[in-house]
Enzyme design. Structure first.
Site, PDB file in Angstrom:
ATOM      1  N   ASP A  94      43.539  28.489  31.530  1.00 27.47           N
ATOM      2  CA  ASP A  94      43.274  29.927  31.585  1.00 27.47           C
ATOM      3  C   ASP A  94      44.504  30.614  30.991  1.00 27.47           C
ATOM      4  OD1 ASP A  94      43.003  32.598  32.157  1.00 27.47           O
ATOM      5  OD2 ASP A  94      42.857  32.369  34.333  1.00 27.47           O
ATOM      6  N   TRP A 127      45.593  33.627  40.291  1.00 26.51           N
ATOM      7  CA  TRP A 127      44.385  33.381  39.486  1.00 26.51           C
ATOM      8  C   TRP A 127      43.937  31.936  39.543  1.00 26.51           C
ATOM      9  CZ3 TRP A 127      41.277  37.152  38.846  1.00 26.51           C
ATOM     10  CH2 TRP A 127      41.795  38.447  38.789  1.00 26.51           C
ATOM     11  N   LYS A 134      44.033  41.798  27.811  1.00 26.95           N
ATOM     12  CA  LYS A 134      45.487  41.890  27.988  1.00 26.95           C
ATOM     13  C   LYS A 134      46.174  41.820  26.632  1.00 26.95           C
ATOM     14  CE  LYS A 134      44.639  39.613  32.262  1.00 26.95           C
ATOM     15  NZ  LYS A 134      45.041  40.688  33.172  1.00 26.95           N
TER      16      LYS A 134
HETATM   17  N1  PMP Z   1      42.898  34.967  34.831  1.00 24.44           N
HETATM   18  C1  PMP Z   1      44.020  35.682  34.716  1.00 24.44           C
HETATM   19  C2  PMP Z   1      45.316  34.975  34.449  1.00 24.44           C
HETATM   20  C3  PMP Z   1      43.970  37.071  34.847  1.00 24.44           C
HETATM   21  O1  PMP Z   1      45.092  37.796  34.765  1.00 24.44           O
HETATM   22  C4  PMP Z   1      42.730  37.701  35.069  1.00 24.44           C
HETATM   23  C5  PMP Z   1      42.556  39.199  35.153  1.00 24.44           C
HETATM   24  N2  PMP Z   1      43.593  39.945  35.494  1.00 24.44           N
HETATM   25  C6  PMP Z   1      41.594  36.908  35.203  1.00 24.44           C
HETATM   26  C7  PMP Z   1      41.722  35.547  35.068  1.00 24.44           C
HETATM   27  C8  PMP Z   1      40.240  37.516  35.469  1.00 24.44           C
HETATM   28  O2  PMP Z   1      39.779  38.146  34.331  1.00 24.44           O
HETATM   29  P1  PMP Z   1      38.387  38.922  34.287  1.00 24.44           P
HETATM   30  O3  PMP Z   1      38.592  40.196  34.998  1.00 24.44           O
HETATM   31  O4  PMP Z   1      38.125  39.080  32.820  1.00 24.44           O
HETATM   32  O5  PMP Z   1      37.373  38.040  34.944  1.00 24.44           O
END
Ligand code: PMP
Length: 364
Positions: free
Chosen positions: A174, A104, A198
């Site tokens: 994040d 990510w 989550k």
């Molecule tokens: N950051 C992390 C640590 C994630 O696990 C995720 C989604 N699994 C995201 C960002 C992206 O999230 P979104 O689908 O809400 O854009």
């Protein structure tokens, strides 16, 4: 009630049963309001009271100081991958530091590059993203526009035990995969954000905790929906906010405060839950191979491998028979992954740990 399984999905993920029950009970009409949450106006005083309670709950849980705003935005965590550099990198005349510890943060850095210079302060790809950096491994720039990191990498199951020390540089996190899993000293952060799906609610809303001096820094030459100041001024209702998702975040934070007893208690429970599964891994004589190094292991996502693809398929099939579902790892790292967010009952972790030990005995 229809039977519920233990869902180890990385998100959207399990929600606390009392939250689902409360939402179900009041779905047709909120008490004292006589309308469904799906029908109330986002401008009504009833919804304002819901969003204010969700904000107050988050403030209480994290001890968020008065000089921070709490926003509920759309576009997911990945919209923040874009909004943060648009607002804080593009016109800054500086570069931004990105600490890359997994999929990510690796995805966030090139998004920032579309807006300005990015310094990769650490790149964990050499060890297949199996750990967080030590302080002396990060090439941090003391004059960076901001320093960005991801507190838990969902796919690799790698978590920072505490925030990296970036000096006076604004720290951006994040926290999508570990928000509300433990106490955090919010004063150390300029921006702390997380998608809800989550650990805090359903898909459709992203919580952004942002310090006032950051809001004041935003440039004027961006469309309103992409600038933080108008979103702050409108208290997240610049357009129609995701009313239902915010309502569920309110219920989840009520649950954390009233039933769990706050984030210290949540952390205790999360340590206990994750320990059960790590013990099953560590006691397996190498049958289960944990992706993350010991001091980088996550409380929320546990990625592990079995000795062969055949055994892994057999393991997953047996797990499903026991109502332990969604344990297949992300395609980019393979193997298995147990996401055990706050709402995963202790019993789910216990059943998984027992099954892992049993499976190893039979197949190891
Ligand atoms: N950051 C992390 C640590 C994630 O696990 C995720 C989604 N699994 C995201 C960002 C992206 O999230 P979104 O689908 O809400 O854009």
């Amino acid at each position: 009630m229809t039977k519920r399984v233990f869902n180890f999905s990385p998100g959207p993920a399990m929600l606390p049963l009392p939250v689902l029950e409360a939402a179900q009970k009041d779905l047709l009409a909120l008490p004292g309001i006589g309308q469904s949450i799906l029908e109330v106006s986002h401008r009504s005083k009833d919804f304002l009271s819901i969003i204010e309670t969700a904000q107050a709950n988050l403030r209480k849980l994290y001890g968020i100081p008065d000089n921070y705003r709490i926003l509920f935005l759309q576009g997911g965590a990945q919209m923040q991958f874009a909004m943060i550099p648009m607002n804080f990198l593009r016109n800054s005349g500086k570069a931004a530091d990105y600490i890359v510890t997994g999929s990510w943060s690796k995805k966030a850095a090139p998004e920032a590059k579309t807006q300005g210079d990015v310094n990769i302060a650490f790149d964990g790809s050499d060890t297949n993203f199996n750990r967080v950096p030590k302080a002396d491994e990060m090439k941090l720039n003391p004059d960076a526009a901001y320093a960005y990191y991801c507190s838990t990498e969902t796919i690799q199951g790698v978590q920072f035990p505490s925030e990296p020390d970036v000096g006076d540089v604004p720290l951006v996190c994040d926290a999508s995969s570990d928000v509300l899993c433990r106490p955090v000293d919010m004063k150390k952060y300029a921006i702390y954000y997380a998608c809800a799906q989550k650990n805090a609610g359903p898909a459709g809303v992203t919580m952004v905790i942002i310090r006032d001096d950051m809001v004041a820094k935003c440039p004027d030459d961006l469309p309103s929906m992409l600038r933080y100041p108008p979103l702050v001024e409108a208290d997240s209702a610049l357009n129609t906010p995701p009313v239902f998702a915010i309502y569920i975040v309110k219920l989840v934070t009520d649950w954390l405060l009233d039933e769990i007893g706050g984030l210290d208690k949540m952390l205790e429970r999360n340590r206990m839950k994750s320990q059960m599964i790590y013990d099953a891994i560590d006691g397996s004589d190498g049958f289960y191979d944990c992706h993350a190094e010991k001091d980088s292991r996550s409380l929320m996502n546990i990625a592990f491998r079995l000795p062969s693809d055949e055994l892994q398929d057999k393991f997953l099939a047996g797990a499903t028979e026991r109502d332990l579902v969604a344990l297949k790892g992300h395609r980019s790292v393979g193997g298995c992954r147990a996401s055990i967010y706050n709402a995963m009952p202790v019993e789910g972790c216990q059943l998984l740990a027992e099954y892992m030990t049993e499976f190893k005995k039979a197949n190891g």
